[in-house]
Design a protein around this motif. Sequence first.
Motif, PDB file in Angstrom:
ATOM      1  N   GLN A  66       0.834  -1.200   0.000  1.00 47.30           N
ATOM      2  CA  GLN A  66       0.000   0.000   0.000  1.00 47.30           C
ATOM      3  C   GLN A  66       0.872   1.254   0.000  1.00 47.30           C
ATOM      4  N   LYS A  69       2.191   2.120  -3.436  1.00 50.17           N
ATOM      5  CA  LYS A  69       1.190   2.689  -4.340  1.00 50.17           C
ATOM      6  C   LYS A  69       0.848   4.122  -3.954  1.00 50.17           C
ATOM      7  N   ILE A 152     -15.218   6.417  -4.083  1.00 50.52           N
ATOM      8  CA  ILE A 152     -14.371   5.240  -4.273  1.00 50.52           C
ATOM      9  C   ILE A 152     -15.008   4.177  -5.180  1.00 50.52           C
ATOM     10  N   HIS A 155     -12.864   6.151  -7.993  1.00 50.95           N
ATOM     11  CA  HIS A 155     -11.433   6.332  -7.700  1.00 50.95           C
ATOM     12  C   HIS A 155     -10.956   5.240  -6.754  1.00 50.95           C
ATOM     13  N   SER A 156      -9.744   4.792  -6.948  1.00 49.69           N
ATOM     14  CA  SER A 156      -9.177   3.865  -5.983  1.00 49.69           C
ATOM     15  C   SER A 156      -8.476   4.678  -4.894  1.00 49.69           C
ATOM     16  N   HIS A 158      -5.823   4.167  -3.237  1.00 48.02           N
ATOM     17  CA  HIS A 158      -4.362   4.200  -3.242  1.00 48.02           C
ATOM     18  C   HIS A 158      -3.767   4.520  -4.597  1.00 48.02           C
ATOM     19  N   SER A 160      -4.121   3.786  -8.969  1.00 52.60           N
ATOM     20  CA  SER A 160      -4.302   2.618  -9.804  1.00 52.60           C
ATOM     21  C   SER A 160      -3.057   1.764  -9.797  1.00 52.60           C
ATOM     22  N   ASP A 161      -3.237   0.487  -9.681  1.00 55.13           N
ATOM     23  CA  ASP A 161      -2.062  -0.362  -9.767  1.00 55.13           C
ATOM     24  C   ASP A 161      -1.792  -0.783 -11.188  1.00 55.13           C
ATOM     25  N   ARG A 188     -10.430   3.858 -11.302  1.00 61.62           N
ATOM     26  CA  ARG A 188     -10.362   2.402 -11.115  1.00 61.62           C
ATOM     27  C   ARG A 188     -10.116   1.658 -12.420  1.00 61.62           C
ATOM     28  N   SER A 189     -10.578   2.224 -13.513  1.00 58.90           N
ATOM     29  CA  SER A 189     -10.263   1.649 -14.822  1.00 58.90           C
ATOM     30  C   SER A 189     -10.324   2.784 -15.832  1.00 58.90           C
TER      31      SER A 189
END
Length: 340
Positions: A66, A69, A152, A155-156, A158, A160-161, A188-189
């Motif tokens: 975490q 990120k 959320i 939006h993420s 932390h 986007s990974d 998120r995408s």
Amino acid sequence: MLNQHSIKLALLGGFFVVSAAWLMAGPVLTTTGNIGSSDLIVPSVEATPDERYVGSETCAGCHETQAKKVGNTKHGQLHTLSAWKGKVVGCETCHGPGKEHVEGGGDKSKIFSFQNVDAKTASETCLACHAGKEAHNNFRRGDHWRNNIGCIQCHSGHGSDSVISTGAKGVETPLLHRSNQRLRAMLRSGETQLCMSCHNEVKAQFSKPFRHKVLEGAMNCSDCHNPHGGFESKQTKLAVGTDAACIKCHTDKQGPFAFEHGPLKLEGCTSCHTPHGSSNPKMLKRAQVRQLCFECHTGITEELTPGAPSLHNQAQVRYQQCTVCHSAIHGSNSSRYFFR
Ligand code: HEC
Ligand code: HEC
Ligand code: HEC
Ligand code: HEC
Ligand code: HEC
Ligand code: HEC
Ligand code: HEC
Ligand code: HEC
Ligand code: HEC
Ligand code: HEC
């Protein structure tokens, strides 16, 4: 008299003051209060950390993934900004003070984790800082808020990974965002995909023969819509009086013209066009241009909307192609009949 316009400006003025104060002073809320159950730890955006805060380095000791990120996002950089010197920064801005959680060896019940909280409570955490910005303050006026879609969901927390690239997991290849490999704004995408995950019905509209090339990645939903809500119907980015959403790109339609075509200034572009896509050329609402014209130019309310003159014999093909003669249909500086 205050019209809608000046009310909006007054409100905007207020927001600017708030946001300026926020930017200079850091977080202004001292506590978000207790929302929901009494043992829920709700983060409080404190001006200065007290002994209940341990700092992000401590969290990173056990939550390396975490920390990495978050470190890549703007949230992870707050400590580098002078406005945030001496304030609570990092993990605990969203998760609240962490001392008890740490002393409990990672006691889940002693940290705000966003699990089992409703969308509104989760969003209030973000709005504690972000409400200063007009767009986000308006969030509470939008359809998303009213329907329990919170920050959320889009939006993420932390960042986007994933990077988007062709064939990435869950990404349909034509839906790539135009500009980049990295998801912007911690989404998120990819935006189009994100919006369509809930608004699936619009996909069909953007697949019609005449369309805005959203699925192709040439533009985004947010070019026309404000995902954060606002005053306007359908959350479109329409500024006061004009079709700002459309004019931004179609500047030649803006005018002012010496001779304006009434509906452009009144109902706006969507009185004649479907904005997403259509089976009709030029994304018109009707298959034939003249059908569209006759919707208004019936001659019934002659003084408001004149009927086509009697010389326009509709048995003659030549008079069926209205825009061959009335070619400057969006307005003209030289012809009251929009000939050029
Ligand atoms: C000593 C190690 C340790 C430290 C330091 C630590 N945590 Fe944890 N944390 C844990 C463990 C272990 C869990 C997982 C608990 C479980 O799944 O049962 C956890 C879980 C969490 C969760 C998820 C809770 C849930 O409901 O699943 C959050 C959020 C969290 N920690 C945030 C933080 C923050 C923020 C900090 C710094 C203030 C921090 N942690 C510091 C060990 C730690
Ligand atoms: C901008 C707010 C925000 C900040 C800052 C933040 N988190 Fe989170 N955190 C969230 C949200 C939101 C979730 C819920 C998961 C999600 O939806 O993204 C979450 C979930 C978690 C979880 C549960 C497991 C997981 O990964 O989903 C842990 C652990 C956690 N955070 C630790 C941390 C640590 C450690 C930091 C600091 C390095 C941190 N968080 C900073 C918002 C934040
Ligand atoms: C402690 C205050 C604070 C909290 C709480 C907070 N943010 Fe932020 N956030 C900021 C600041 C400051 C920035 C950087 C603003 C800027 O650059 O204009 C930022 C930036 C962002 C960005 C833009 C990121 C980018 O790369 O452009 C997003 C998206 C965002 N925050 C979402 C959230 C969400 C979602 C939450 C709740 C889970 C949240 N924030 C909670 C202070 C906060
Ligand atoms: C329906 C999806 C959605 C929801 C819900 C949502 N956002 Fe966003 N947000 C977006 C999109 C899409 C963008 C990128 C817009 C752009 O690039 O113009 C964005 C951009 C942002 C940004 C960066 C640009 C800016 O305006 O400063 C921040 C900060 C942000 N959102 C915060 C939030 C907060 C806080 C909430 C909750 C109150 C929230 N968002 C709710 C979709 C959403
Ligand atoms: C998590 C699901 C979800 C996501 C993601 C989402 N929406 Fe929504 N949206 C809803 C719901 C639910 C409503 C309210 C019910 C409705 O009108 O469909 C809504 C309403 C709307 C409306 C108003 C519709 C109307 O009839 O007035 C617009 C416009 C809109 N969303 C655009 C977007 C855009 C643009 C995005 C992407 C940035 C997005 N939405 C992402 C769920 C979502
Ligand atoms: C070219 C500008 C534009 C783009 C791009 C756009 N929209 Fe729209 N959208 C509009 C306008 C304008 C309306 C209002 C239509 C009306 O009132 O007749 C609308 C209406 C909507 C509605 C309300 C339902 C309806 O059909 O009236 C939803 C939901 C919606 N859009 C979602 C989206 C999503 C999701 C995307 C991206 C995949 C998107 N829009 C892209 C302009 C746009
Ligand atoms: C982000 C820029 C952008 C915005 C905003 C935008 N458009 Fe477009 N529009 C385009 C582009 C680019 C095209 C060219 C069509 C293509 O993609 O092939 C286009 C095409 C069109 C066409 C069809 C032109 C033709 O020759 O077939 C119409 C009509 C149109 N737009 C109306 C609108 C309306 C109405 C709005 C507001 C609801 C709007 N546009 C908002 C960029 C935009
Ligand atoms: C009174 C109905 C009407 C209104 C209102 C209207 N249009 Fe059109 N528009 C048309 C017609 C009819 C055509 C097709 C002209 C032709 O047959 O070549 C057209 C064509 C277009 C085209 C493609 C050809 C060109 O001239 O570039 C674009 C782009 C366009 N309109 C954008 C807009 C925008 C943006 C708005 C709002 C500012 C708007 N229109 C409002 C009737 C209208
Ligand atoms: C949504 C309703 C609407 C549609 C559709 C529409 N018009 Fe109009 N039109 C008006 C209004 C209202 C006026 C303004 C009348 C006035 O101010 O005198 C106007 C004015 C005109 C005028 C100028 C009349 C004059 O005496 O100054 C012409 C020419 C015209 N329209 C042609 C067309 C054509 C051709 C089409 C089809 C491409 C069309 N209109 C579609 C509503 C519409
Ligand atoms: C061959 C060229 C031509 C075509 C095609 C054409 N018009 Fe016209 N239109 C004219 C002329 C010329 C005038 C001005 C008549 C006058 O001076 O009174 C006019 C005037 C008008 C007016 C204004 C009437 C008034 O009293 O102010 C309207 C409305 C109109 N046309 C609608 C249409 C519609 C709808 C169509 C398609 C069905 C159409 N026109 C096709 C040439 C054309």
